[in-house]
Design a protein around this motif. Structure first.
Motif, PDB file in Angstrom:
ATOM      1  N   LEU A  78      12.308  14.080   2.870  1.00 37.52           N
ATOM      2  CA  LEU A  78      11.922  12.720   2.510  1.00 37.52           C
ATOM      3  C   LEU A  78      10.593  12.349   3.167  1.00 37.52           C
ATOM      4  O   LEU A  78       9.695  11.803   2.517  1.00 37.52           O
ATOM      5  CB  LEU A  78      13.009  11.722   2.913  1.00 37.52           C
ATOM      6  CG  LEU A  78      12.678  10.245   2.666  1.00 37.52           C
ATOM      7  CD1 LEU A  78      12.427   9.970   1.184  1.00 37.52           C
ATOM      8  CD2 LEU A  78      13.800   9.369   3.200  1.00 37.52           C
ATOM      9  N   GLU A  79      10.453  12.665   4.438  1.00 33.46           N
ATOM     10  CA  GLU A  79       9.208  12.359   5.132  1.00 33.46           C
ATOM     11  C   GLU A  79       8.026  13.065   4.481  1.00 33.46           C
ATOM     12  O   GLU A  79       6.947  12.482   4.335  1.00 33.46           O
ATOM     13  CB  GLU A  79       9.306  12.736   6.611  1.00 33.46           C
ATOM     14  CG  GLU A  79       8.094  12.334   7.401  1.00 33.46           C
ATOM     15  CD  GLU A  79       8.223  12.564   8.904  1.00 33.46           C
ATOM     16  OE1 GLU A  79       7.187  12.450   9.591  1.00 33.46           O
ATOM     17  OE2 GLU A  79       9.331  12.850   9.401  1.00 33.46           O
ATOM     18  N   SER A  80       8.198  14.309   4.062  1.00 32.32           N
ATOM     19  CA  SER A  80       7.095  15.037   3.424  1.00 32.32           C
ATOM     20  C   SER A  80       6.661  14.347   2.128  1.00 32.32           C
ATOM     21  O   SER A  80       5.469  14.292   1.820  1.00 32.32           O
ATOM     22  CB  SER A  80       7.470  16.500   3.169  1.00 32.32           C
ATOM     23  OG  SER A  80       8.388  16.631   2.091  1.00 32.32           O
ATOM     24  N   LEU A  81       7.617  13.813   1.381  1.00 28.27           N
ATOM     25  CA  LEU A  81       7.274  13.090   0.156  1.00 28.27           C
ATOM     26  C   LEU A  81       6.550  11.778   0.479  1.00 28.27           C
ATOM     27  O   LEU A  81       5.593  11.405  -0.206  1.00 28.27           O
ATOM     28  CB  LEU A  81       8.529  12.806  -0.676  1.00 28.27           C
ATOM     29  CG  LEU A  81       9.264  14.025  -1.226  1.00 28.27           C
ATOM     30  CD1 LEU A  81      10.524  13.584  -1.966  1.00 28.27           C
ATOM     31  CD2 LEU A  81       8.374  14.871  -2.123  1.00 28.27           C
ATOM     32  N   LEU A  82       7.006  11.090   1.522  1.00 30.86           N
ATOM     33  CA  LEU A  82       6.358   9.839   1.917  1.00 30.86           C
ATOM     34  C   LEU A  82       4.948  10.079   2.454  1.00 30.86           C
ATOM     35  O   LEU A  82       4.036   9.277   2.205  1.00 30.86           O
ATOM     36  CB  LEU A  82       7.223   9.103   2.944  1.00 30.86           C
ATOM     37  CG  LEU A  82       8.570   8.598   2.420  1.00 30.86           C
ATOM     38  CD1 LEU A  82       9.442   8.118   3.572  1.00 30.86           C
ATOM     39  CD2 LEU A  82       8.395   7.515   1.374  1.00 30.86           C
TER      40      LEU A  82
ATOM     41  N   THR B  33       0.865  -1.181   0.000  1.00 37.98           N
ATOM     42  CA  THR B  33       0.000   0.000   0.000  1.00 37.98           C
ATOM     43  C   THR B  33       0.899   1.228   0.000  1.00 37.98           C
ATOM     44  O   THR B  33       2.069   1.155   0.395  1.00 37.98           O
ATOM     45  CB  THR B  33      -0.916   0.064   1.244  1.00 37.98           C
ATOM     46  OG1 THR B  33      -0.102   0.259   2.414  1.00 37.98           O
ATOM     47  CG2 THR B  33      -1.758  -1.209   1.377  1.00 37.98           C
ATOM     48  N   ASP B  34       0.363   2.350  -0.413  1.00 32.89           N
ATOM     49  CA  ASP B  34       1.147   3.587  -0.457  1.00 32.89           C
ATOM     50  C   ASP B  34       1.519   4.101   0.934  1.00 32.89           C
ATOM     51  O   ASP B  34       2.336   5.006   1.058  1.00 32.89           O
ATOM     52  CB  ASP B  34       0.384   4.681  -1.216  1.00 32.89           C
ATOM     53  CG  ASP B  34       0.379   4.449  -2.723  1.00 32.89           C
ATOM     54  OD1 ASP B  34       1.271   3.730  -3.228  1.00 32.89           O
ATOM     55  OD2 ASP B  34      -0.516   4.994  -3.395  1.00 32.89           O
ATOM     56  N   GLU B  35       0.944   3.539   1.981  1.00 35.36           N
ATOM     57  CA  GLU B  35       1.292   3.940   3.349  1.00 35.36           C
ATOM     58  C   GLU B  35       2.552   3.234   3.849  1.00 35.36           C
ATOM     59  O   GLU B  35       3.221   3.723   4.765  1.00 35.36           O
ATOM     60  CB  GLU B  35       0.139   3.634   4.324  1.00 35.36           C
ATOM     61  CG  GLU B  35      -1.105   4.474   4.107  1.00 35.36           C
ATOM     62  CD  GLU B  35      -1.983   3.990   2.952  1.00 35.36           C
ATOM     63  OE1 GLU B  35      -1.884   2.803   2.563  1.00 35.36           O
ATOM     64  OE2 GLU B  35      -2.750   4.813   2.420  1.00 35.36           O
TER      65      GLU B  35
ATOM     66  N   GLU C  45      -0.955   9.961   1.487  1.00 32.66           N
ATOM     67  CA  GLU C  45      -2.220  10.701   1.483  1.00 32.66           C
ATOM     68  C   GLU C  45      -2.803  10.926   0.091  1.00 32.66           C
ATOM     69  O   GLU C  45      -4.019  10.948  -0.072  1.00 32.66           O
ATOM     70  CB  GLU C  45      -2.025  12.048   2.182  1.00 32.66           C
ATOM     71  CG  GLU C  45      -1.743  11.908   3.666  1.00 32.66           C
ATOM     72  CD  GLU C  45      -1.480  13.234   4.356  1.00 32.66           C
ATOM     73  OE1 GLU C  45      -1.397  14.289   3.674  1.00 32.66           O
ATOM     74  OE2 GLU C  45      -1.346  13.214   5.600  1.00 32.66           O
ATOM     75  N   LYS C  46      -1.934  11.138  -0.914  1.00 31.55           N
ATOM     76  CA  LYS C  46      -2.427  11.514  -2.238  1.00 31.55           C
ATOM     77  C   LYS C  46      -2.163  10.480  -3.330  1.00 31.55           C
ATOM     78  O   LYS C  46      -2.681  10.611  -4.428  1.00 31.55           O
ATOM     79  CB  LYS C  46      -1.813  12.849  -2.653  1.00 31.55           C
ATOM     80  CG  LYS C  46      -2.226  13.988  -1.742  1.00 31.55           C
ATOM     81  CD  LYS C  46      -1.735  15.309  -2.245  1.00 31.55           C
ATOM     82  CE  LYS C  46      -2.245  16.423  -1.345  1.00 31.55           C
ATOM     83  NZ  LYS C  46      -1.930  17.731  -1.876  1.00 31.55           N
ATOM     84  N   GLY C  47      -1.311   9.503  -3.044  1.00 28.84           N
ATOM     85  CA  GLY C  47      -1.032   8.460  -4.027  1.00 28.84           C
ATOM     86  C   GLY C  47       0.146   8.773  -4.925  1.00 28.84           C
ATOM     87  O   GLY C  47       0.719   9.863  -4.893  1.00 28.84           O
ATOM     88  N   GLU C  48       0.479   7.773  -5.733  1.00 31.16           N
ATOM     89  CA  GLU C  48       1.664   7.859  -6.593  1.00 31.16           C
ATOM     90  C   GLU C  48       1.593   8.953  -7.646  1.00 31.16           C
ATOM     91  O   GLU C  48       2.543   9.686  -7.843  1.00 31.16           O
ATOM     92  CB  GLU C  48       1.890   6.525  -7.307  1.00 31.16           C
ATOM     93  CG  GLU C  48       2.747   5.583  -6.551  1.00 31.16           C
ATOM     94  CD  GLU C  48       3.172   4.386  -7.389  1.00 31.16           C
ATOM     95  OE1 GLU C  48       3.362   4.508  -8.625  1.00 31.16           O
ATOM     96  OE2 GLU C  48       3.335   3.325  -6.781  1.00 31.16           O
TER      97      GLU C  48
END
Length: 181
Positions: free
Chosen positions: A152-156, A127-129, A161-164
């Protein structure tokens, strides 16, 4: 080292590398993706990877459990700038080795690498999470420059939250407009 271990390791690292290449292309850093993790095919890394291959986690973990360190990992992190562990230098003020801020293009590659690794190891359960969850589990224990960690955390978080699609679109746009974070 068994033939099964060698084949399994080769298949895993190649599948991972191809996933990173695809992610790097989406992020606007295709050339980096094409060069990603080539050291894993060197004898130092490949032979250890094949010997300790399990298929469910990094063979470096098994080597580390046996010897207290992983020779393959030490080789790898010293040659691949997308690993934050590469970015340590002597600080003349503190007289200690300290993490330094990573250049933007390597943080983007690190993001692509982490997402790809989660997909390879989680398979159909991905999953994206998960890349964020993995990052957060070790957050207080890793020596990484605070700005690099925060970016990096902001991108993760964005991925979770918003997907790939939105995240890779944002990264590509951000890189075009910024040389730093």
């Amino acid at each position: 080292m068994s033939l099964k271990g060698a084949f399994g390791h080769f298949k895993t690292i190649t599948k991972h590398r191809h996933k990173v290449i695809a992610h790097c292309a989406r992020a606007g850093i295709l050339w980096q993706g094409l060069r990603h993790d080539l050291s894993k095919y060197s004898p130092t890394e490949f032979l250890a990877g094949a010997k300790y291959y399990q298929g469910t986690r990094s063979p470096n973990e098994a080597e580390r459990e046996l010897f207290g360190y992983s020779k393959a990992w030490l080789h790898h992190k010293g040659r691949n700038r997308h690993h934050f562990e590469y970015w340590f230098d002597y600080d003349p003020k503190t007289k200690m080795n300290s993490p330094v801020k990573m250049p933007l293009k390597y943080v983007i590659e690190m993001f692509c690498d982490r997402v790809a690794a989660s997909k390879i190891y989680q398979g159909k359960n991905y999953t994206d999470e998960q890349p964020l969850e993995y990052f957060l589990r070790a957050k207080g224990r890793r020596a990484i420059h605070h700005e690099t960690s925060d970016f990096l955390e902001s991108l993760l978080v964005m991925l979770a939250e918003k997907g790939e699609k939105d995240t890779f679109d944002y990264i590509k746009m951000y890189k075009k407009s910024n040389s730093d974070y």
